[in-house]
Design a protein around this motif. Structure first.
Motif, PDB file in Angstrom:
ATOM      1  N   GLY A  95     105.107  -6.182  15.014  1.00  0.00           N
ATOM      2  CA  GLY A  95     105.651  -4.824  14.965  1.00  0.00           C
ATOM      3  C   GLY A  95     106.434  -4.491  16.217  1.00  0.00           C
ATOM      4  N   ALA A  96     105.845  -4.817  17.389  1.00  0.00           N
ATOM      5  CA  ALA A  96     106.529  -4.548  18.655  1.00  0.00           C
ATOM      6  C   ALA A  96     107.802  -5.381  18.732  1.00  0.00           C
ATOM      7  CB  ALA A  96     105.602  -4.862  19.821  1.00  0.00           C
ATOM      8  N   GLY A  99     110.578  -3.752  16.661  1.00  0.00           N
ATOM      9  CA  GLY A  99     111.153  -2.588  17.333  1.00  0.00           C
ATOM     10  C   GLY A  99     112.055  -2.997  18.481  1.00  0.00           C
ATOM     11  N   MET A 116     110.736   1.302  22.372  1.00  0.00           N
ATOM     12  CA  MET A 116     110.762   1.056  20.926  1.00  0.00           C
ATOM     13  C   MET A 116     109.730   0.011  20.533  1.00  0.00           C
ATOM     14  SD  MET A 116     114.569   1.160  19.332  1.00  0.00           S
ATOM     15  CE  MET A 116     114.089   0.774  17.652  1.00  0.00           C
ATOM     16  N   THR A 120     106.747   0.827  17.963  1.00  0.00           N
ATOM     17  CA  THR A 120     106.597   0.155  16.664  1.00  0.00           C
ATOM     18  C   THR A 120     105.343  -0.712  16.629  1.00  0.00           C
ATOM     19  OG1 THR A 120     108.124  -1.522  17.450  1.00  0.00           O
ATOM     20  CG2 THR A 120     109.031   0.127  15.961  1.00  0.00           C
ATOM     21  N   ALA A 123     102.666   1.742  15.886  1.00  0.00           N
ATOM     22  CA  ALA A 123     102.835   2.275  14.536  1.00  0.00           C
ATOM     23  C   ALA A 123     102.424   1.243  13.491  1.00  0.00           C
ATOM     24  CB  ALA A 123     104.290   2.689  14.318  1.00  0.00           C
ATOM     25  N   THR A 124     102.725  -0.033  13.755  1.00  0.00           N
ATOM     26  CA  THR A 124     102.370  -1.087  12.805  1.00  0.00           C
ATOM     27  C   THR A 124     100.855  -1.153  12.608  1.00  0.00           C
ATOM     28  OG1 THR A 124     104.277  -2.356  13.505  1.00  0.00           O
ATOM     29  CG2 THR A 124     102.576  -3.548  12.308  1.00  0.00           C
ATOM     30  N   ALA A 155     107.141  -7.204   9.070  1.00  0.00           N
ATOM     31  CA  ALA A 155     107.792  -7.061  10.374  1.00  0.00           C
ATOM     32  C   ALA A 155     108.530  -8.350  10.734  1.00  0.00           C
ATOM     33  CB  ALA A 155     106.761  -6.710  11.441  1.00  0.00           C
ATOM     34  N   SER A 249     105.585  -5.023  25.060  1.00  0.00           N
ATOM     35  CA  SER A 249     106.834  -4.279  25.248  1.00  0.00           C
ATOM     36  C   SER A 249     107.425  -4.558  26.637  1.00  0.00           C
ATOM     37  CB  SER A 249     106.611  -2.789  25.031  1.00  0.00           C
ATOM     38  OG  SER A 249     105.727  -2.286  25.991  1.00  0.00           O
TER      39      SER A 249
END
Lengths: 330, 258
Positions: A95-96, A99, A116, A120, A123-124, A155, A249
């Motif tokens: 997910g990361a 994003g 981002m 994400t 959020a995932t 993803a 991230s």
């Protein structure tokens, strides 16, 4: 007891790794002078500038990322009662990654790309948890893991699509490099941005570390011992995910560390999470500092961290397995 | 026994999954120091009943109290103070030291941020010593035999210090000697005032260990009461669907033949 010597030993190892990493680079600084430079008792202005602006942020970032991924891996392995689980199991890395590569495709600034990826990633996992709670058998570990695999695959498809759309000259190399993990170009603000999330996630794990042990028994057994298992596991997952998303991230996707380091630490501490976690955090930090030092010094170009963690980690891991040291049942 | 609050009491209890009862009409009372044996064929709902008693599954009908308090109003911790569980086997993939596993019984008395200290370790060691397994303290549970694991799990229930214990087929798949050891441990537990509910497939064991017995089959309770009254040839024949004959051995023990 070997138990008591382990943490001081790992601490010394981490300090040595930090010194070595801070000393190594295009502008070498003898390890003996590092403390003097940091204390401002060394007149060399260039050494001070290199150390404060380039070396130290990067070394600390490596230590943070290593501790974060390893600690999260140990937590995930314990609550999912599976030594083969890595922090990616619920799709946080995929997910990361999606994003962040989307941010690269859109040509966003570095900090926005990191944000981002962080968003994400969280959020995932949030989506995976919501899905698994709303499906039949709500909240069961197996349902959760299967949801994580499904959303992670989505993803992954998104990442592939972004790669296809990306400019092969400028964007694709950046995307590829990011997906293999790197700390090149890390600055103090990057570390400062990731630090609060990593600390916020790790503190509850450290405070609750004995109670988390009981989750390894399974929900029913933990409940019959007086533990609110479902709630505690959600909290642990939330904390471990926060930590992982912050690390990914900042440094990109670095595989293998979150699986291997807790494993190796468990060989020394046994399965008790309250003993495993401190050892894992220190070992993971030291390991990543050394790997990152190698990444920037073994070749003229930066080697992606994900490649090195696999190349350095896999043989050690296999060697440990071959020695027959087992900390789980077949 | 007038005036004694039962450790576990159920009235008109129905248990099952997703609103569908597998076993209903259960009336049971467990008093301190007593052993209640639950007999019934596979699938009769014994494990479902245990999960309901432990608050892991909501009852479908009827009332259920632990130590006089309605189960529905109790927190996990309050349930764990009243009722401990000895599962059929170990479900953890990790190689815990037996002492660490026993010490987990202390969770019920520790705050969420606390770790077991000397007092908890001493209590866990005492529980193991009481059961004659002090020497297993450092052993990895994944390497223990079935009988040793069962003893470790009983020691954990002792360390938990609950007023009553439920045991799911504590002697299933144990060899002869371990069956006797575990049986003695159960008797010992009851002698200290703990109430015990256990399920078993062996009527001889129920007769030897139990004070009372409850026969569950065909979705309901066939009989409940003192073992000598409940465990008759006719009832066991009806329960298991094969002819069973009851004999009284010279020492007064009951023995059942197929």
């Amino acid at each position: 007891m070997a138990d008591r010597a382990l943490i001081p030993l790992l601490l010394v190892g981490l300090i040595l790794a930090l010194l070595l990493a801070a000393a190594t680079g295009a502008f070498p600084i003898p390890p003996g002078r590092i403390v003097a430079v940091l204390a401002g008792r060394d007149g060399d202005a260039q050494a001070a500038a290199v150390l404060w602006n380039i070396r130290l942020p990067r070394v600390l970032a490596a230590a943070l990322v290593g501790a974060a991924l390893s600690g999260a891996g140990a937590a995930y392995q314990t609550v999912f009662r599976n030594p083969l689980v890595s922090p990616d199991i619920l799709g946080v890395s995929a997910g990361a990654g999606f994003g962040a590569v989307l941010g690269i495709l859109l040509g966003l600034p570095v900090l926005a790309i990191q944000l981002m990826g962080f968003g994400t990633g969280l959020a995932t996992v949030g989506l995976v948890l919501l899905l698994s709670l709303s499906l039949r058998g709500g909240g069961q570990v197996l349902v959760m893991v299967l949801c994580g695999i499904a959303i992670g695959a989505l993803a992954g498809a998104g990442i592939s699509l972004v790669k296809l759309l990306a400019d092969p000259e400028s964007q694709l190399p950046a995307i590829t490099f990011w997906l293999m993990g790197s700390l090149a170009g890390i600055k103090r603000p990057d570390v400062a941005a990731a630090l609060p999330a990593i600390v916020t996630g790790l503190v509850p794990l450290i405070l609750l570390r004995w109670r988390i042990c009981l989750l390894a028994l399974g929900d029913d057994e933990a409940r019959s011992l007086g533990v609110e298992a479902g709630r505690l596991r959600l909290l642990v997952i939330a904390c471990a995910t926060l930590v992982t998303a912050a690390a990914v991230s900042m440094a990109g996707v670095i595989g293998w560390v979150g699986l291997m380091v807790p494993h190796m630490a468990r060989l020394a501490t046994g399965p008790r999470f309250d003993r495993l976690l401190p050892a894992t955090l220190l070992a993971g930090a030291a390991f990543m500092v050394l790997v990152d030092t190698a990444a920037r010094s073994i070749a003229t170009m930066e080697v992606p961290l994900g490649i090195l963690t696999a190349v350095l980690g896999a043989p050690v891991f296999l060697w440990l397995l071959a020695r027959g040291a087992r900390t789980w049942s077949e | 026994m007038v005036g004694v609050t039962p450790l576990v009491a159920a009235q008109g209890l129905a248990v099952g999954h997703a609103g569908r009862a597998v076993l209903s009409g259960i009336d049971l009372v467990l008093e301190p120091g007593r052993i209640l044996c639950l007999l019934g064929p596979n699938g009769a709902g014994k494990t479902t009943l245990f999960r309901t008693l432990l608050g892991l599954l909501p009852p479908i009908a009827g009332t259920l109290t632990l130590g006089g308090a309605p189960l529905s109003g109790l927190s996990r911790r309050a349930v764990a103070e009243r009722l401990a569980h000895v599962p059929q086997g170990l479900s953890t993939p990790f190689a815990w030291a037996a002492l660490d596993l026993v010490m987990m019984g202390a969770a019920v008395r520790l705050g969420p941020l606390a770790r077991p200290g000397r007092a908890e370790e001493a209590r866990a060691r005492q529980a193991m010593a009481d059961l004659g397994i002090a020497d297993l303290a450092g052993a990895e549970v994944t390497r223990l035999s079935g009988g040793q694991r069962q003893m470790v799990l009983i020691a954990r229930a002792l360390a938990q210090g609950a007023a009553a214990v439920v045991m799911d087929e504590p002697t299933a798949s144990l060899d002869f000697a371990n069956r006797i050891r575990v049986g003695r441990a159960i008797r010992q537990l009851a002698d200290t005032g703990t109430g015990v509910i256990l399920s078993t497939h062996d009527p001889d064991q129920a007769a030897a260990l139990g004070d009372t017995a409850l026969l569950a089959g065909q979705g309901g309770v066939l009989a409940a009461g003192p073992v000598a009254e409940v465990l008759t040839s006719e009832r066991l024949t009806a329960l298991y669907g094969i002819a069973v004959r009851r004999e009284t051995l010279p020492d007064g023990a009951l023995h059942f033949r197929g």
